[in-house]
Design a protein around this motif. Sequence first.
Motif, PDB file in Angstrom:
ATOM      1  N   GLY A  95       0.799  -1.223   0.000  1.00 53.46           N
ATOM      2  CA  GLY A  95       0.000   0.000   0.000  1.00 53.46           C
ATOM      3  C   GLY A  95       0.830   1.270   0.000  1.00 53.46           C
ATOM      4  O   GLY A  95       0.389   2.312   0.451  1.00 53.46           O
ATOM      5  N   TRP A  96       2.041   1.219  -0.528  1.00 55.17           N
ATOM      6  CA  TRP A  96       2.903   2.395  -0.529  1.00 55.17           C
ATOM      7  C   TRP A  96       3.740   2.433  -1.797  1.00 55.17           C
ATOM      8  O   TRP A  96       4.128   1.401  -2.337  1.00 55.17           O
ATOM      9  N   SER A  97       4.022   3.612  -2.277  1.00 59.74           N
ATOM     10  CA  SER A  97       4.874   3.799  -3.445  1.00 59.74           C
ATOM     11  C   SER A  97       5.895   4.881  -3.117  1.00 59.74           C
ATOM     12  O   SER A  97       5.572   5.839  -2.414  1.00 59.74           O
ATOM     13  N   PRO A  98       7.117   4.775  -3.639  1.00 57.82           N
ATOM     14  CA  PRO A  98       8.131   5.776  -3.326  1.00 57.82           C
ATOM     15  C   PRO A  98       7.788   7.179  -3.842  1.00 57.82           C
ATOM     16  O   PRO A  98       8.242   8.169  -3.281  1.00 57.82           O
ATOM     17  N   LEU A  99       6.977   7.284  -4.876  1.00 59.12           N
ATOM     18  CA  LEU A  99       6.618   8.594  -5.424  1.00 59.12           C
ATOM     19  C   LEU A  99       5.359   9.184  -4.786  1.00 59.12           C
ATOM     20  O   LEU A  99       5.074  10.364  -4.968  1.00 59.12           O
ATOM     21  N   GLU A 100       4.617   8.378  -4.073  1.00 55.79           N
ATOM     22  CA  GLU A 100       3.343   8.832  -3.527  1.00 55.79           C
ATOM     23  C   GLU A 100       3.458  10.082  -2.659  1.00 55.79           C
ATOM     24  O   GLU A 100       2.690  11.033  -2.856  1.00 55.79           O
ATOM     25  N   PRO A 101       4.382  10.159  -1.695  1.00 54.41           N
ATOM     26  CA  PRO A 101       4.464  11.369  -0.877  1.00 54.41           C
ATOM     27  C   PRO A 101       4.723  12.633  -1.701  1.00 54.41           C
ATOM     28  O   PRO A 101       4.110  13.673  -1.456  1.00 54.41           O
ATOM     29  N   LEU A 102       5.591  12.535  -2.687  1.00 54.57           N
ATOM     30  CA  LEU A 102       5.881  13.689  -3.535  1.00 54.57           C
ATOM     31  C   LEU A 102       4.645  14.111  -4.330  1.00 54.57           C
ATOM     32  O   LEU A 102       4.297  15.297  -4.390  1.00 54.57           O
ATOM     33  N   LEU A 103       3.969  13.141  -4.926  1.00 52.06           N
ATOM     34  CA  LEU A 103       2.780  13.448  -5.725  1.00 52.06           C
ATOM     35  C   LEU A 103       1.655  14.008  -4.863  1.00 52.06           C
ATOM     36  O   LEU A 103       0.939  14.915  -5.285  1.00 52.06           O
ATOM     37  N   ARG A 104       1.511  13.495  -3.652  1.00 54.31           N
ATOM     38  CA  ARG A 104       0.482  14.022  -2.739  1.00 54.31           C
ATOM     39  C   ARG A 104       0.785  15.470  -2.364  1.00 54.31           C
ATOM     40  O   ARG A 104      -0.107  16.301  -2.309  1.00 54.31           O
ATOM     41  N   ARG A 105       2.068  15.769  -2.122  1.00 55.14           N
ATOM     42  CA  ARG A 105       2.452  17.157  -1.804  1.00 55.14           C
ATOM     43  C   ARG A 105       2.153  18.085  -2.970  1.00 55.14           C
ATOM     44  O   ARG A 105       1.894  19.267  -2.776  1.00 55.14           O
ATOM     45  N   MET A 106       2.204  17.551  -4.186  1.00 49.42           N
ATOM     46  CA  MET A 106       1.900  18.347  -5.379  1.00 49.42           C
ATOM     47  C   MET A 106       0.394  18.514  -5.574  1.00 49.42           C
ATOM     48  O   MET A 106      -0.042  19.180  -6.502  1.00 49.42           O
ATOM     49  N   GLY A 107      -0.403  17.879  -4.709  1.00 51.08           N
ATOM     50  CA  GLY A 107      -1.852  18.027  -4.795  1.00 51.08           C
ATOM     51  C   GLY A 107      -2.545  16.971  -5.622  1.00 51.08           C
ATOM     52  O   GLY A 107      -3.738  17.089  -5.906  1.00 51.08           O
ATOM     53  N   ILE A 108      -1.822  15.940  -6.044  1.00 53.63           N
ATOM     54  CA  ILE A 108      -2.442  14.858  -6.815  1.00 53.63           C
ATOM     55  C   ILE A 108      -3.339  14.068  -5.880  1.00 53.63           C
ATOM     56  O   ILE A 108      -2.925  13.632  -4.807  1.00 53.63           O
ATOM     57  N   ARG A 109      -4.587  13.883  -6.293  1.00 49.52           N
ATOM     58  CA  ARG A 109      -5.570  13.216  -5.442  1.00 49.52           C
ATOM     59  C   ARG A 109      -5.775  11.770  -5.862  1.00 49.52           C
ATOM     60  O   ARG A 109      -5.526  11.396  -7.003  1.00 49.52           O
ATOM     61  N   THR A 110      -6.264  10.985  -4.918  1.00 50.78           N
ATOM     62  CA  THR A 110      -6.590   9.593  -5.215  1.00 50.78           C
ATOM     63  C   THR A 110      -7.891   9.543  -6.003  1.00 50.78           C
ATOM     64  O   THR A 110      -8.669  10.502  -6.012  1.00 50.78           O
ATOM     65  N   SER A 111      -8.146   8.419  -6.632  1.00 54.17           N
ATOM     66  CA  SER A 111      -9.401   8.257  -7.382  1.00 54.17           C
ATOM     67  C   SER A 111     -10.593   8.360  -6.432  1.00 54.17           C
ATOM     68  O   SER A 111     -11.644   8.886  -6.808  1.00 54.17           O
ATOM     69  N   ARG A 112     -10.431   7.908  -5.213  1.00 55.76           N
ATOM     70  CA  ARG A 112     -11.512   7.992  -4.220  1.00 55.76           C
ATOM     71  C   ARG A 112     -11.834   9.453  -3.885  1.00 55.76           C
ATOM     72  O   ARG A 112     -13.002   9.839  -3.804  1.00 55.76           O
ATOM     73  N   GLU A 113     -10.817  10.278  -3.704  1.00 58.23           N
ATOM     74  CA  GLU A 113     -11.040  11.692  -3.398  1.00 58.23           C
ATOM     75  C   GLU A 113     -11.732  12.403  -4.557  1.00 58.23           C
ATOM     76  O   GLU A 113     -12.628  13.230  -4.350  1.00 58.23           O
ATOM     77  N   ILE A 114     -11.341  12.076  -5.780  1.00 64.92           N
ATOM     78  CA  ILE A 114     -11.973  12.676  -6.955  1.00 64.92           C
ATOM     79  C   ILE A 114     -13.434  12.240  -7.034  1.00 64.92           C
ATOM     80  O   ILE A 114     -14.333  13.045  -7.312  1.00 64.92           O
ATOM     81  N   GLU A 115     -13.689  10.972  -6.764  1.00 64.05           N
ATOM     82  CA  GLU A 115     -15.059  10.454  -6.818  1.00 64.05           C
ATOM     83  C   GLU A 115     -15.929  11.080  -5.730  1.00 64.05           C
ATOM     84  O   GLU A 115     -17.107  11.366  -5.966  1.00 64.05           O
ATOM     85  N   ILE A 116     -15.368  11.320  -4.563  1.00 70.61           N
ATOM     86  CA  ILE A 116     -16.121  11.977  -3.488  1.00 70.61           C
ATOM     87  C   ILE A 116     -16.557  13.372  -3.937  1.00 70.61           C
ATOM     88  O   ILE A 116     -17.705  13.769  -3.738  1.00 70.61           O
ATOM     89  N   GLU A 117     -15.648  14.128  -4.561  1.00 73.86           N
ATOM     90  CA  GLU A 117     -16.020  15.456  -5.054  1.00 73.86           C
ATOM     91  C   GLU A 117     -17.083  15.350  -6.143  1.00 73.86           C
ATOM     92  O   GLU A 117     -18.032  16.129  -6.185  1.00 73.86           O
ATOM     93  N   ARG A 118     -16.941  14.361  -7.018  1.00 75.13           N
ATOM     94  CA  ARG A 118     -17.918  14.178  -8.100  1.00 75.13           C
ATOM     95  C   ARG A 118     -19.321  13.913  -7.531  1.00 75.13           C
ATOM     96  O   ARG A 118     -20.312  14.490  -7.987  1.00 75.13           O
TER      97      ARG A 118
END
Length: 150
Positions: A95-118
Amino acid sequence: MAARIGRLPPDTLRAVDRRIEEATGAQLRRCAGNRRRIDRRLRELDEEVDLESLLDRNASVVDSLGVLVGVLVNRRLPSVPVSWTASLVQLAARGWSPLEPLLRRMGIRTSREIEIERVALGILRDDVERRPGSLGSRRFSDNGVRVVRH
């Protein structure tokens, strides 16, 4: 030490998550009551790339480049993308990727977060359509005749 590369402290992760949630809330407040803004935002969400897709693409690009370099430059180099891909698969299983923290700091959202907004925008849009006097409101009597009130 190698296991900690790219990992953020839990407080920092929560702060990044909170910042993303606040940005989503601000978007919803901006769109509330305005059908055009809601529709525009829904179209933007259709184009937004989620974290999972981005990580998948990254793995594919690294793998493809490694194979290409291995074929053109040195036959031993394909072992690099193969080992990198194996590492990504192993980390993803945890459940972890080495790039995930960097991408999250850049504001990239998970598919779940996008679906919640939708879903929230869909609820706001339905609310706008049901509001008396709005362009989208259509009221019908029991016999199916449209009722117009002035």
